[in-house]
Design a protein around this motif. Structure first.
Motif, PDB file in Angstrom:
ATOM      1  N   ILE A  91       0.843  -1.206   0.000  1.00  0.00           N
ATOM      2  CA  ILE A  91       0.000   0.000   0.000  1.00  0.00           C
ATOM      3  C   ILE A  91       0.871   1.246   0.000  1.00  0.00           C
ATOM      4  O   ILE A  91       0.666   2.171  -0.805  1.00  0.00           O
ATOM      5  CB  ILE A  91      -0.957   0.005   1.218  1.00  0.00           C
ATOM      6  N   PHE A  92       1.863   1.286   0.880  1.00  0.00           N
ATOM      7  CA  PHE A  92       2.681   2.488   0.979  1.00  0.00           C
ATOM      8  C   PHE A  92       3.638   2.644  -0.197  1.00  0.00           C
ATOM      9  O   PHE A  92       3.968   3.767  -0.592  1.00  0.00           O
ATOM     10  CB  PHE A  92       3.414   2.527   2.323  1.00  0.00           C
ATOM     11  N   ALA A  93       4.066   1.525  -0.785  1.00  0.00           N
ATOM     12  CA  ALA A  93       4.894   1.616  -1.989  1.00  0.00           C
ATOM     13  C   ALA A  93       4.073   2.190  -3.152  1.00  0.00           C
ATOM     14  O   ALA A  93       4.550   3.070  -3.891  1.00  0.00           O
ATOM     15  CB  ALA A  93       5.437   0.235  -2.356  1.00  0.00           C
ATOM     16  N   LEU A  94       2.843   1.713  -3.313  1.00  0.00           N
ATOM     17  CA  LEU A  94       1.965   2.253  -4.362  1.00  0.00           C
ATOM     18  C   LEU A  94       1.631   3.714  -4.087  1.00  0.00           C
ATOM     19  O   LEU A  94       1.594   4.546  -4.995  1.00  0.00           O
ATOM     20  CB  LEU A  94       0.682   1.418  -4.441  1.00  0.00           C
ATOM     21  N   ALA A  95       1.380   4.041  -2.805  1.00  0.00           N
ATOM     22  CA  ALA A  95       1.065   5.420  -2.445  1.00  0.00           C
ATOM     23  C   ALA A  95       2.230   6.351  -2.760  1.00  0.00           C
ATOM     24  O   ALA A  95       2.033   7.483  -3.223  1.00  0.00           O
ATOM     25  CB  ALA A  95       0.695   5.510  -0.964  1.00  0.00           C
ATOM     26  N   GLU A  96       3.456   5.896  -2.512  1.00  0.00           N
ATOM     27  CA  GLU A  96       4.632   6.725  -2.809  1.00  0.00           C
ATOM     28  C   GLU A  96       4.735   6.979  -4.312  1.00  0.00           C
ATOM     29  O   GLU A  96       5.016   8.108  -4.749  1.00  0.00           O
ATOM     30  CB  GLU A  96       5.893   6.040  -2.283  1.00  0.00           C
ATOM     31  N   HIS A  97       4.498   5.949  -5.119  1.00  0.00           N
ATOM     32  CA  HIS A  97       4.506   6.113  -6.578  1.00  0.00           C
ATOM     33  C   HIS A  97       3.434   7.114  -7.015  1.00  0.00           C
ATOM     34  O   HIS A  97       3.703   8.009  -7.831  1.00  0.00           O
ATOM     35  CB  HIS A  97       4.273   4.754  -7.238  1.00  0.00           C
ATOM     36  N   LEU A  98       2.242   6.985  -6.454  1.00  0.00           N
ATOM     37  CA  LEU A  98       1.147   7.890  -6.832  1.00  0.00           C
ATOM     38  C   LEU A  98       1.410   9.309  -6.343  1.00  0.00           C
ATOM     39  O   LEU A  98       1.076  10.279  -7.034  1.00  0.00           O
ATOM     40  CB  LEU A  98      -0.179   7.360  -6.270  1.00  0.00           C
ATOM     41  N   LYS A  99       2.035   9.443  -5.177  1.00  0.00           N
ATOM     42  CA  LYS A  99       2.353  10.782  -4.674  1.00  0.00           C
ATOM     43  C   LYS A  99       3.355  11.479  -5.584  1.00  0.00           C
ATOM     44  O   LYS A  99       3.205  12.666  -5.899  1.00  0.00           O
ATOM     45  CB  LYS A  99       2.891  10.703  -3.245  1.00  0.00           C
ATOM     46  N   THR A 134      -1.043  12.517   1.982  1.00  0.00           N
ATOM     47  CA  THR A 134       0.336  12.913   2.282  1.00  0.00           C
ATOM     48  C   THR A 134       0.799  14.061   1.389  1.00  0.00           C
ATOM     49  O   THR A 134       1.508  14.966   1.856  1.00  0.00           O
ATOM     50  CB  THR A 134       1.285  11.711   2.146  1.00  0.00           C
ATOM     51  N   PHE A 135       0.388  14.052   0.116  1.00  0.00           N
ATOM     52  CA  PHE A 135       0.757  15.161  -0.769  1.00  0.00           C
ATOM     53  C   PHE A 135       0.193  16.485  -0.250  1.00  0.00           C
ATOM     54  O   PHE A 135       0.897  17.500  -0.183  1.00  0.00           O
ATOM     55  CB  PHE A 135       0.238  14.891  -2.180  1.00  0.00           C
ATOM     56  N   ILE A 136      -1.085  16.479   0.126  1.00  0.00           N
ATOM     57  CA  ILE A 136      -1.723  17.716   0.598  1.00  0.00           C
ATOM     58  C   ILE A 136      -1.106  18.150   1.931  1.00  0.00           C
ATOM     59  O   ILE A 136      -0.893  19.350   2.174  1.00  0.00           O
ATOM     60  CB  ILE A 136      -3.243  17.522   0.718  1.00  0.00           C
ATOM     61  N   ALA A 137      -0.778  17.190   2.786  1.00  0.00           N
ATOM     62  CA  ALA A 137      -0.150  17.526   4.075  1.00  0.00           C
ATOM     63  C   ALA A 137       1.231  18.135   3.870  1.00  0.00           C
ATOM     64  O   ALA A 137       1.622  19.081   4.563  1.00  0.00           O
ATOM     65  CB  ALA A 137      -0.055  16.277   4.948  1.00  0.00           C
ATOM     66  N   GLU A 138       1.991  17.602   2.918  1.00  0.00           N
ATOM     67  CA  GLU A 138       3.345  18.103   2.668  1.00  0.00           C
ATOM     68  C   GLU A 138       3.356  19.471   2.006  1.00  0.00           C
ATOM     69  O   GLU A 138       4.282  20.263   2.217  1.00  0.00           O
ATOM     70  CB  GLU A 138       4.093  17.106   1.772  1.00  0.00           C
ATOM     71  N   PRO A 171     -12.328  10.796   4.843  1.00  0.00           N
ATOM     72  CA  PRO A 171     -11.401  11.766   4.255  1.00  0.00           C
ATOM     73  C   PRO A 171     -10.392  12.239   5.287  1.00  0.00           C
ATOM     74  O   PRO A 171     -10.587  12.064   6.483  1.00  0.00           O
ATOM     75  CB  PRO A 171     -12.333  12.913   3.867  1.00  0.00           C
ATOM     76  N   CYS A 172      -9.319  12.850   4.798  1.00  0.00           N
ATOM     77  CA  CYS A 172      -8.392  13.517   5.706  1.00  0.00           C
ATOM     78  C   CYS A 172      -8.925  14.929   5.969  1.00  0.00           C
ATOM     79  O   CYS A 172      -9.715  15.472   5.200  1.00  0.00           O
ATOM     80  CB  CYS A 172      -6.986  13.558   5.128  1.00  0.00           C
ATOM     81  N   THR A 173      -8.503  15.524   7.075  1.00  0.00           N
ATOM     82  CA  THR A 173      -9.060  16.819   7.493  1.00  0.00           C
ATOM     83  C   THR A 173      -7.959  17.864   7.632  1.00  0.00           C
ATOM     84  O   THR A 173      -7.869  18.576   8.621  1.00  0.00           O
ATOM     85  CB  THR A 173      -9.825  16.667   8.825  1.00  0.00           C
ATOM     86  N   ILE A 174      -7.131  17.945   6.624  1.00  0.00           N
ATOM     87  CA  ILE A 174      -6.050  18.935   6.580  1.00  0.00           C
ATOM     88  C   ILE A 174      -6.655  20.322   6.343  1.00  0.00           C
ATOM     89  O   ILE A 174      -7.608  20.467   5.563  1.00  0.00           O
ATOM     90  CB  ILE A 174      -5.062  18.552   5.464  1.00  0.00           C
ATOM     91  N   PRO A 175      -6.161  21.371   6.977  1.00  0.00           N
ATOM     92  CA  PRO A 175      -6.783  22.693   6.881  1.00  0.00           C
ATOM     93  C   PRO A 175      -6.944  23.237   5.470  1.00  0.00           C
ATOM     94  O   PRO A 175      -7.866  24.014   5.214  1.00  0.00           O
ATOM     95  CB  PRO A 175      -5.838  23.578   7.711  1.00  0.00           C
ATOM     96  N   SER A 176      -6.064  22.858   4.546  1.00  0.00           N
ATOM     97  CA  SER A 176      -6.159  23.426   3.195  1.00  0.00           C
ATOM     98  C   SER A 176      -7.243  22.761   2.349  1.00  0.00           C
ATOM     99  O   SER A 176      -7.441  23.136   1.196  1.00  0.00           O
ATOM    100  CB  SER A 176      -4.808  23.305   2.474  1.00  0.00           C
TER     101      SER A 176
END
Length: 428
Positions: A91-99, A134-138, A171-176
């Motif tokens: 999951i995290f390997a695929l997520a890193e590729h997609l990010k 993770t992209f939106i958080a970063e 969903p994630c709840t990042i302020p942006s």
């Protein structure tokens, strides 16, 4: 010199698992892009399955929920309560590729605002949701998350081994992130479960543009599907899945006891097997109801199928319909109901929860049922069929209300507020 008061344009990046075909998410995303384009905002597309212009698109196969690697993950986290460490690693390997792909998408097209279509609420592709979170958080990237379906609304996601990931990204709840829900029930649930506020944006149709008329291509639709000119065409404009309650439409035709009444189902069985379709066919045969199942005659474009038969648009079927059946047990919103209003057709509605909370209070004139068919309901349908003046008054009133509450003008106002929250300017 450029007009200093002219609407500034922005580069909008739509992100989802699929933007292709006639599924509800793809259709609503296209409507959003159309309204944004009218105000000079340019849309770009990121997904695993696309039928958009390649010049403004980035195809990333692993973003599609049907990709074998994503299916491998889903098979091992839903319907079970334990997760193998190898599944987590994948999951995290695929997520890193997609990010990394998301970073490339934003750079390639100089994206200023992301609009995520359903990929942060229903976990059809968990690696994509994790990548987006993770992209939106970063980056603290300005994001509008358009939520059509939440995982807690679907029984198939109830048992899972991904609770940590669901809480992280769906969903994630990042302020942006600005959250958008399509009905008030989802809006309340998001607030209760995640403590997140949202903007309610209903699904819409272009009521400002009247529906098309009969033309040389679609004029023979009835004859082409085996109906006579004076048959009464009851259209069920949905997929054949149990939650659509199509057995109630068959029951209605049976109780009308009029051999001219024919039930036509426009869409295929979908991804839930053919048992329900077979049961409906058996029920119709036992009750003497003329049931026509025509998914091979309805397509995204007009043309000819493999058998040399004409393929029509769903709009062509609506134009020929005398009555729309919509006895769904549950709907996230109810696009087919709004379409019935748009094409000025009378409609039977099973009072599903979102209809009761978000549509019925607007004052639409429809025939309703409450989970079962009554003689009173049948009598009301019979009156609509037989009394043209009454029917015309009903459908014209519904079209007027549809234009007021579910038109592009409504979407334009909602998008104006969402984009203005990012840019600080009235951009629509």
């Amino acid at each position: 010199m450029p007009d200093p008061l002219a609407t500034p344009s922005h580069r909008i990046g739509f992100v989802g698992t699929r933007f292709a075909g006639t599924d509800g998410v793809s259709l609503e995303a296209a409507k959003w892009a159309k309204v944004l384009w009218h105000h000079r905002h340019v849309s770009y597309w990121f997904a695993g399955k696309l039928d958009t212009d390649p010049e403004v698109s980035m195809l990333v196969p692993h973003a599609y929920f049907g990709h074998p690697d994503i299916q491998w993950v889903n098979d091992r986290i839903f319907g079970v309560s334990e997760r193998d460490p190898e599944v987590t690693r994948r999951i995290f390997a695929l997520a890193e590729h997609l990010k990394r792909s998301l970073y490339e998408f934003v750079r390639r097209f100089d994206i200023e605002i992301l609009i995520v279509q359903n990929a942060l609420c229903i976990p059809m592709n968990i690696p994509l949701g994790v990548a987006l979170a993770t992209f939106i958080a970063e980056t603290n990237f300005p994001t509008i998350a358009h939520h059509h379906d939440f995982y807690w609304e679907r029984d198939r996601f109830a048992v899972n081994a991904a609770g940590d990931l669901l809480r992280m990204a769906f969903p994630c709840t990042i302020p942006s992130i600005q959250h958008v829900t399509i009905n008030s029930e989802a809006q309340r649930a998001l607030s209760h479960r995640r403590g997140a506020s949202s903007v309610l944006v209903p699904n819409v149709l272009d009521f400002e543009t009247p529906p098309p008329d009969l033309d040389d291509f679609n004029r023979d639709f009835r004859e082409s599907v085996g109906l006579l000119p004076d048959d009464i065409l009851f259209l069920q404009p949905t997929r054949v899945v149990p939650r659509k309650g199509i057995e109630h439409a068959i029951s209605l035709i049976k109780q009308l006891d009029n051999p001219k009444c024919k039930l036509v189902i426009s869409h295929e069985s979908g991804d839930e097997g053919h048992e329900y379709l077979n049961a409906l066919r058996e029920m119709a045969e036992q009750q003497g109801v003329d049931l026509r199942f025509i998914p091979d005659r309805i397509g995204e474009e007009r043309g000819v199928n493999a058998n040399g038969e004409k393929v029509y648009l769903l709009a062509d079927a609506y134009l020929h319909a005398d009555f729309i059946t919509y006895p769904s047990l549950y709907e996230g919103f109810g696009n087919a109901l709004i379409e019935a209003f748009y094409y000025r057709k009378p409609v039977l509605v099973n009072r599903y929860s979102i209809f009761v909370s978000d549509i019925e209070p607007r004052g639409f004139d429809v025939i309703t049922m409450n989970g079962y068919m009554t003689r009173e309901t049948v009598d009301k349908v019979r009156r609509v069929i037989e009394d043209q003046a009454y029917r015309d008054q009903m459908v014209e009133a519904n079209y007027t209300l549809g234009k007021r509450f579910f038109s592009y003008a409504v979407l334009r106002r909602k998008l104006r507020a969402l984009v203005t929250n990012v840019t600080g300017m009235d951009d629509l």
